[in-house]
Design a protein around this motif. Structure first.
Motif, mmCIF file in Angstrom:
data_model
loop_
_atom_site.group_PDB
_atom_site.id
_atom_site.type_symbol
_atom_site.label_atom_id
_atom_site.label_comp_id
_atom_site.label_asym_id
_atom_site.label_seq_id
_atom_site.Cartn_x
_atom_site.Cartn_y
_atom_site.Cartn_z
ATOM 1 N N TRP A 1 -3.673 6.477 -5.202
ATOM 2 C CA TRP A 1 -3.867 5.050 -5.445
ATOM 3 C C TRP A 1 -3.092 4.183 -4.456
ATOM 4 N N LYS A 2 -1.990 4.698 -3.945
ATOM 5 C CA LYS A 2 -1.169 3.978 -2.962
ATOM 6 C C LYS A 2 -0.780 2.582 -3.444
ATOM 7 N N SER B 1 7.438 3.212 -5.820
ATOM 8 C CA SER B 1 5.983 3.272 -5.925
ATOM 9 C C SER B 1 5.569 3.961 -7.206
ATOM 10 N N THR C 1 4.957 3.916 1.589
ATOM 11 C CA THR C 1 4.834 4.112 3.040
ATOM 12 C C THR C 1 4.698 2.774 3.749
ATOM 13 N N GLU C 2 3.811 1.904 3.238
ATOM 14 C CA GLU C 2 3.668 0.593 3.861
ATOM 15 C C GLU C 2 4.895 -0.269 3.620
ATOM 16 N N SER D 1 -4.327 -4.405 -0.944
ATOM 17 C CA SER D 1 -4.961 -3.106 -1.189
ATOM 18 C C SER D 1 -4.966 -2.808 -2.678
ATOM 19 N N ALA E 1 0.865 -1.187 0.000
ATOM 20 C CA ALA E 1 0.000 0.000 0.000
ATOM 21 C C ALA E 1 0.901 1.236 0.000
ATOM 22 N N GLY E 2 1.415 1.543 -1.174
ATOM 23 C CA GLY E 2 2.348 2.660 -1.314
ATOM 24 C C GLY E 2 3.717 2.323 -0.747
ATOM 25 N N GLY F 1 3.098 6.351 -7.233
ATOM 26 C CA GLY F 1 2.516 7.665 -6.961
ATOM 27 C C GLY F 1 3.287 8.820 -7.565
ATOM 28 N N THR G 1 -1.087 9.793 -6.706
ATOM 29 C CA THR G 1 -0.617 9.546 -5.340
ATOM 30 C C THR G 1 -1.692 8.915 -4.458
#
Length: 386
Positions: A242-243, A232, A101-102, A268, A98-99, A234, A240
């Motif tokens: 959509w992650k 990613s 970030t995850e 996700s 999930a992006g 994004g 961005t």
């Protein structure tokens, strides 16, 4: 409940992110938001249509496979080969997240234990500090200092201890725009091999590089089996929300990261995964045009900030410009950013929030240029009022 604070003490001082605070301030004051790094136009129409097509055809509307849909994992592996000459097996060496970030969270939660030390370049993206803290590890900053924002490799060597477990690299670097050279990466790789360290590398701005070239550290000798590469869709495709992010690494590292990831989101962005698979196969002209467009916007903003009295540090990559507000007679970036919307209707981000060594970033402020030309021109005109 006693006297203990409700928030886990590892997350003390990590309340609402500065991005949320400044974006709310932009909305409340009707200011131009050059703070949070999201484009104000969507990416390619054919990619958006691919998502709509997937939705209508029922692809991804139910849980996608845990590691990601096979079409996207194949496209990610092809992308790594096409742009970086790196061969990854789509089935065992690619994980969709999930992006980014995850991907960062899952990597750090999977690979770190309490007592481990992580060396990261500061200023660092705020999720790094939070994820290292959630893993119970200790962050050890290597400070990139103005005006060059280059890593001091002797200092990096001196920071390595028997407790050092992982080096967290970000190139192209947010917020300074530094792109690590092949020589710098070779030196970092040698240290990682010498001390048997893991490396996590955040490369979400890999296609947003001006002049300099982006070199993945995973391609260097001894690094393939110890490096988790993260990127990613994004930033590259301007979707961005959509992650859709990913990890590429050796099978044992991917298995470790997947173990943590499956208990975070599980899966996700089902239909978007099919669309991103098509996006990654866009012709070279797409990536070249994106870079040229952002280079023009970078120069527009850098010139405008300089004319407004800032000291602007021209970035080699990303879509952010770091500035020093000292020439304006200012010294505190946080106070400056809170007052800026009222003074001239523009929102920026204080770099101090990206530092453990707050003094090193106190007078630095970050602006983004991933906006329409007319928005940047209006922002520049407003900033001249300072």
């Amino acid at each position: 409940m006693g006297t203990r604070p409700l928030l886990n003490r590892r997350l003390a001082g990590m309340g609402t992110t500065v991005f949320a605070e400044m974006s709310a301030l932009a909305t409340a004051t009707g200011s131009i938001n050059l703070g949070q790094g999201f484009p104000d136009t969507d990416g390619p129409e054919e990619v958006r249509e691919a998502a709509v097509r997937a939705l209508r055809e029922g692809r991804g509307n139910q849980y996608p496979p845990g590691p990601g849909v096979p079409e996207l994992r194949t496209a990610i592996a092809e992308h790594q080969q096409r742009f970086h000459g790196l061969a990854y097996d789509p089935d065992s060496e690619v994980l969709v997240t999930a992006g980014a970030t995850e991907a960062i969270a899952a990597t750090l939660l999977a690979l770190l234990e309490p007592g481990d030390e992580v060396i990261a370049f500061e200023p660092f993206y705020d999720s790094y500090a939070a994820c290292i803290a959630m893993a119970g590890a200790t962050r050890v900053p290597l400070t990139l200092r103005a005006p060059s924002f280059r890593p001091d490799l002797d200092e990096l060597r001196s920071l390595i201890t028997p407790r050092t477990r992982l080096l967290l690299i970000n190139t192209p670097h947010n917020p300074t725009g530094t792109v690590l050279t092949s020589e710098e990466l070779a030196a970092i790789a040698e240290l990682a091999v010498e001390h048997d360290l893991l490396v996590a590398t955040d490369e979400v701005y890999e296609h947003l590089v001006f002049g300099a070239a982006h070199h993945p550290i995973a391609a260097l000798p001894g690094m393939r089996g110890r490096t988790v590469s993260i990127s990613s869709a994004g930033k590259t495709f301007s979707f961005t929300g959509w992650k859709v992010g990913w990890v590429t690494a050796s099978p044992d590292l991917v298995a470790a990261v997947r173990t943590a990831k499956q208990y975070l989101t599980y899966v996700s962005a089902g239909p978007f995964q099919y669309a991103v698979a098509e996006a990654l196969r866009l012709p070279d002209t797409y990536f070249d045009t994106l870079r040229a467009d952002l280079l023009r916007k970078r120069d527009l903003l850098v010139d405008g900030l300089t004319a407004a009295g800032f000291r602007a540090f021209t970035p080699e990559g990303t879509y952010f410009v770091t500035t020093d507000i000292t020439p304006l007679g200012e010294k505190d970036g946080i106070e400056f950013c809170r007052a800026l919307p009222g003074r001239c209707g523009v929102v920026a981000i204080p770099n101090a929030v990206f530092y453990d060594d707050v003094e090193a970033g106190r007078s630095l402020v970050r602006f983004t240029f991933c906006k329409k030309d007319e928005v940047l021109q209006e922002a520049v005109a407003r900033l001249r009022r300072l």
